[in-house]
Design a protein around this motif. Structure first.
Motif, mmCIF file in Angstrom:
data_model
loop_
_atom_site.group_PDB
_atom_site.id
_atom_site.type_symbol
_atom_site.label_atom_id
_atom_site.label_comp_id
_atom_site.label_asym_id
_atom_site.label_seq_id
_atom_site.Cartn_x
_atom_site.Cartn_y
_atom_site.Cartn_z
ATOM 1 N N ALA A 23 45.715 41.634 47.660
ATOM 2 C CA ALA A 23 44.321 41.933 47.322
ATOM 3 C C ALA A 23 43.843 43.173 48.068
ATOM 4 N N TRP A 26 45.384 46.256 46.470
ATOM 5 C CA TRP A 26 44.643 46.660 45.274
ATOM 6 C C TRP A 26 43.357 47.384 45.648
ATOM 7 N N TRP A 54 31.683 42.041 46.111
ATOM 8 C CA TRP A 54 32.664 40.976 45.935
ATOM 9 C C TRP A 54 32.939 40.317 47.273
ATOM 10 N N LEU A 231 42.512 41.536 39.136
ATOM 11 C CA LEU A 231 41.418 42.262 39.772
ATOM 12 C C LEU A 231 40.994 43.471 38.946
ATOM 13 N N SER A 235 37.211 43.690 37.632
ATOM 14 C CA SER A 235 36.352 44.837 37.939
ATOM 15 C C SER A 235 35.693 45.372 36.672
#
Length: 248
Positions: A23, A26, A54, A231, A235
């Protein structure tokens, strides 16, 4: 990755070994603004809900009901409620998913079976849309947990089920997701886990040994790709919802 560079991501980490992993990779590649709360460090403070877009919450050996043992658990669940009600994206992995479930009115308790290692989960095919479209109907994921969200919050939608542990993933609305498994795990994290917690690799119907856990490089890489794709799509979903809200 629509508007990913404008995203402010906050990571909550409960123990050193259970890191954001893929995560964080990314977020860095997407150019996001990243902040952290490391709850295992003295003086760690949770953020204000207005300081992030987030909230990503990772695992740990503590439980979602351990308010009396770890005072920050109650504050963390309150932050999660505020974040969900404020339209933030909230993603929980393992303990993080259990905290999301507990914060939103679900029930977390000890699972009938501990799950440690690579286990197949089956996704609810009608829910394989939006960010969840990155998953096939059946998929092997990495697990390391003893508790489970045995009853989901009333407004939650079940996304995946397993054999050793029934409830494996859920969403609340369009932006809050709980995953019982560890999509964030990297090879380095797995190596550290099997060393740090070697005493937990005991005989059990859903507990694998060190060699079995470490023998699936392809699954680790596949899970990292799934995390990044999920993700990416989240987004885009977040940006569309933000744009819609601004137009009203």
């Amino acid at each position: 990755m629509m508007a990913a560079s404008r995203l402010r991501l906050h990571f909550i980490q409960h123990v050193y070994v259970e890191k954001p992993g893929s995560a964080l990779d990314w977020a860095i590649n997407a150019g996001c603004e990243v902040s952290h709360t490391l709850l295992y460090e003295e003086g760690a403070a949770l953020p204000e809900v207005g300081s992030f877009d987030w909230l990503l919450i990772f695992g740990g050996y503590m439980g979602a009901n351990d308010d009396d043992v770890y005072p920050y658990i109650a504050a963390e669940k309150n932050l999660i409620r505020q974040a969900v009600s404020s339209g933030k994206a909230v993603i929980g992995f393992c303990l993080g998913a259990q905290l999301l479930a507990a914060a939103m009115g679900g029930k977390v308790e000890e699972s009938e079976h501990a799950e440690i290692g690579w286990h197949e989960v089956r996704f609810i095919e009608s829910e394989l849309r939006g960010p969840m479209s990155v998953f096939p109907p059946a998929y092997h994921v990495f697990q390391w947990h003893y508790d489970t969200f045995s009853h989901l919050p009333e407004n939650a939608v079940l996304l995946a089920q397993g054999v050793g542990c029934k409830n494996q993933a859920f969403r609340i609305g369009s932006l809050a997701y709980g995953f019982q498994f560890h999509l964030e795990a990297t090879p380095e994290m797995l190596m550290y886990l099997v060393g740090e917690y070697a005493g937990e690799l005991v005989d059990g119907p859903y507990i694998q040994g060190r060699e079995e856990i470490l023998s699936h490089e392809g699954r680790v890489e596949g899970n990292e790709r799934k995390m990044h794709s999920f993700l990416d799509l989240l987004s885009e979903e977040y940006a569309l919802l933000q744009h819609s809200a601004e137009m009203q």
